[in-house]
Scaffold this active site. Sequence first.
Site, PDB file in Angstrom:
ATOM      1  N   GLN A  79      -6.019  -2.203  -2.373  1.00 19.91           N
ATOM      2  CA  GLN A  79      -5.359  -0.939  -2.029  1.00 19.91           C
ATOM      3  C   GLN A  79      -4.538  -0.427  -3.217  1.00 19.91           C
ATOM      4  O   GLN A  79      -3.662  -1.135  -3.730  1.00 19.91           O
ATOM      5  CB  GLN A  79      -4.438  -1.112  -0.827  1.00 19.91           C
ATOM      6  CG  GLN A  79      -5.154  -1.515   0.457  1.00 19.91           C
ATOM      7  CD  GLN A  79      -5.154  -3.020   0.675  1.00 19.91           C
ATOM      8  OE1 GLN A  79      -5.201  -3.804  -0.287  1.00 19.91           O
ATOM      9  NE2 GLN A  79      -5.095  -3.425   1.930  1.00 19.91           N
ATOM     10  N   TRP A 134      -9.316   2.276  11.969  1.00 19.68           N
ATOM     11  CA  TRP A 134      -8.189   1.462  11.499  1.00 19.68           C
ATOM     12  C   TRP A 134      -7.234   1.144  12.646  1.00 19.68           C
ATOM     13  O   TRP A 134      -6.689   0.058  12.727  1.00 19.68           O
ATOM     14  CB  TRP A 134      -7.483   2.258  10.393  1.00 19.68           C
ATOM     15  CG  TRP A 134      -6.322   1.586   9.738  1.00 19.68           C
ATOM     16  CD1 TRP A 134      -6.091   0.255   9.602  1.00 19.68           C
ATOM     17  CD2 TRP A 134      -5.217   2.243   9.096  1.00 19.68           C
ATOM     18  NE1 TRP A 134      -4.917   0.027   8.915  1.00 19.68           N
ATOM     19  CE2 TRP A 134      -4.374   1.234   8.600  1.00 19.68           C
ATOM     20  CE3 TRP A 134      -4.880   3.583   8.886  1.00 19.68           C
ATOM     21  CZ2 TRP A 134      -3.183   1.531   7.912  1.00 19.68           C
ATOM     22  CZ3 TRP A 134      -3.714   3.872   8.202  1.00 19.68           C
ATOM     23  CH2 TRP A 134      -2.865   2.855   7.716  1.00 19.68           C
ATOM     24  N   GLN A 143     -10.059   1.915  -3.586  1.00 16.83           N
ATOM     25  CA  GLN A 143      -9.663   1.683  -2.190  1.00 16.83           C
ATOM     26  C   GLN A 143      -8.361   2.423  -1.902  1.00 16.83           C
ATOM     27  O   GLN A 143      -7.396   2.320  -2.660  1.00 16.83           O
ATOM     28  CB  GLN A 143      -9.486   0.183  -1.932  1.00 16.83           C
ATOM     29  CG  GLN A 143      -9.153  -0.131  -0.471  1.00 16.83           C
ATOM     30  CD  GLN A 143      -9.213  -1.613  -0.163  1.00 16.83           C
ATOM     31  OE1 GLN A 143      -9.744  -2.409  -0.949  1.00 16.83           O
ATOM     32  NE2 GLN A 143      -8.687  -2.003   0.972  1.00 16.83           N
ATOM     33  N   ASP A 144      -8.349   3.196  -0.780  1.00 22.80           N
ATOM     34  CA  ASP A 144      -7.127   3.905  -0.334  1.00 22.80           C
ATOM     35  C   ASP A 144      -6.646   4.956  -1.324  1.00 22.80           C
ATOM     36  O   ASP A 144      -5.447   5.049  -1.619  1.00 22.80           O
ATOM     37  CB  ASP A 144      -5.994   2.897  -0.057  1.00 22.80           C
ATOM     38  CG  ASP A 144      -6.257   2.041   1.167  1.00 22.80           C
ATOM     39  OD1 ASP A 144      -7.338   2.173   1.764  1.00 22.80           O
ATOM     40  OD2 ASP A 144      -5.376   1.246   1.527  1.00 22.80           O
ATOM     41  N   ASP A 156     -12.116   3.128   2.633  1.00 23.97           N
ATOM     42  CA  ASP A 156     -11.055   3.832   3.387  1.00 23.97           C
ATOM     43  C   ASP A 156     -10.316   4.834   2.498  1.00 23.97           C
ATOM     44  O   ASP A 156      -9.086   4.917   2.534  1.00 23.97           O
ATOM     45  CB  ASP A 156     -10.035   2.823   3.945  1.00 23.97           C
ATOM     46  CG  ASP A 156     -10.681   1.717   4.761  1.00 23.97           C
ATOM     47  OD1 ASP A 156     -11.779   1.929   5.284  1.00 23.97           O
ATOM     48  OD2 ASP A 156     -10.080   0.630   4.859  1.00 23.97           O
ATOM     49  N   THR A 171       0.848  -1.201   0.000  1.00 22.82           N
ATOM     50  CA  THR A 171       0.000   0.000   0.000  1.00 22.82           C
ATOM     51  C   THR A 171       0.878   1.244   0.000  1.00 22.82           C
ATOM     52  O   THR A 171       0.659   2.194  -0.758  1.00 22.82           O
ATOM     53  CB  THR A 171      -0.915   0.028   1.243  1.00 22.82           C
ATOM     54  OG1 THR A 171      -1.733  -1.141   1.246  1.00 22.82           O
ATOM     55  CG2 THR A 171      -1.804   1.256   1.255  1.00 22.82           C
ATOM     56  N   ARG A 186     -14.182   4.243   9.667  1.00 18.76           N
ATOM     57  CA  ARG A 186     -14.062   3.093  10.566  1.00 18.76           C
ATOM     58  C   ARG A 186     -12.679   3.134  11.213  1.00 18.76           C
ATOM     59  O   ARG A 186     -11.715   3.657  10.623  1.00 18.76           O
ATOM     60  CB  ARG A 186     -14.298   1.768   9.830  1.00 18.76           C
ATOM     61  CG  ARG A 186     -13.373   1.503   8.651  1.00 18.76           C
ATOM     62  CD  ARG A 186     -13.721   0.179   7.981  1.00 18.76           C
ATOM     63  NE  ARG A 186     -12.790  -0.147   6.899  1.00 18.76           N
ATOM     64  CZ  ARG A 186     -12.454  -1.383   6.572  1.00 18.76           C
ATOM     65  NH1 ARG A 186     -12.958  -2.407   7.229  1.00 18.76           N
ATOM     66  NH2 ARG A 186     -11.624  -1.613   5.563  1.00 18.76           N
TER      67      ARG A 186
END
Length: 517
Positions: free
Chosen positions: A311, A425, A333-334, A355, A281, A423
């Site tokens: 990610q 992490w 994602q990310d 996220d 990531t 959320r």
Amino acid sequence: MAMNSPLFILLITIFISALVSSALPNDANWWCEKTPNPEPCKHFMSHKSHKFGHIMGKSDFRKAALELAMERALNAESHTKWLGQKCRNERERAAWADCLKLYESTILQLNQTLDPTTKCTTFDAQTWLSTALTNLETCRAGFVEVNASDYMLPLMNNNVTKLISNTLAINNGSRTPVESYKDGFPKWFRPGDRKLLQTSAPRANIVVAQDGSGNYRTIKAAIDAAAKRSGSGRFVIYIKRGVYRENIEIGNKMKNIMLVGDGMKYTIITGSRSVGGGSTTFNSATVIVTGSGFIARGITFRNTAGPQNHQAVALRSGSDLSVFYRCGFEGYQDTLYVHSQRQFYKECYIYGTVDFIFGNAAVVLQNCMIYGRRPMTSQKITITAQGRTDSNQNTGISIQNSRIMAASDLKPVLGSFKTFLGRPWKQYSRTVFLKNYMDSLVDPAGWLEWDGNFALNTLYYGEYRNTGPGSSTSRRVKWRGYRVITSSNEASRFTVANFIAGQSWLPNTRVPFHAGL
């Protein structure tokens, strides 16, 4: 022996003075007991190679604790270099390479905190120590991500994380400087930088153009040229319209770089690295920036790996006092990795699914458009995942005066996917939404668990005077760490002025900003 004999009185006197001296705060062990991790503190400070036996006060102990953390970090860095030969495959090698960079950055953060010539405030120190700790957590997470944690992490085990956590605790309690804003930017933005942002075509040191009308055809060539400049004053790279398929890194040594595009619709930097494609990531970002004082204006940062590759970061910033103005961030994602340090985003567009604004910077996003995209089947959309691991870190995500909306691909299937504000992490995850417009995509519960009860009591999630169909707090989660903020004093802790001490640096950038609520 008579009770009043001179020898008896002398022995009693010695005994009492020994008791008193052991209770005086001039002993390293006494100070170590005040930290969250006393054992490694006492172990290393009592080691023969140290002269930490007699501490004259808190500032003495703070300096000793910092020097100790630095010494152990240098030791861990050299040990990590040796670990390269233990990697069993390319994925482990990728995580190991990230760790080397992260240790290098940690040593840099500790060094500038210790350096008497930097004239750092306690707030600067808390930011840099927070970053140092984030770096070590990112290193650890990389090995977990490639399923090498059982094998590699025991080999890396050291006490650097605990020692840096101690320095954060000692340094905490300092007040954030209250400063003024000018022209809508924090003071850390110098007047010249403000002018650069507000000028339609700022004077460029280098021009990049794919058609050959500039100094270079690629952004990487321009960055390489900028790395050879003398001094560290503001250096402007103008990137003419075009889609640039490049992966760019602007490292720690490259300070005060500014990238100016022709607008987020026209100047686009795009890549497709992802965890699904074999990257970590941390290293999947299309553009990576760690040099302090970075500014971007009128550019879109994109990652096209798609939701199926999980990610896949468009931009990762670990640049202290960095500003992104009228920029786009596109991914799934990310998307936007606000990794560490103090950051400010103004009038930006951010697209993603899971996220998609994440990391452990102290970051304020103001007047931004935040779009949930259509995720993969059975996925939930989570706007934020904040990564604070220590209650003394001065980090968090603050989203203010922005709009939370459904992207065009999500609108037709809105009923099939749930969208949450964030959320947790990490253990002390901290995120606030202040005076935003939330459209109907936001689920009534507002927030999502990460894993069962993890962090629900230790997180800090707050909402303050948001509007729109998704903003009602009547059916929000009932976690101990969640609060509907009613006090303007509590909410103002997360403003540009207080959360990122923006009035000391943003005015110089000339990016317009709102200092308070």
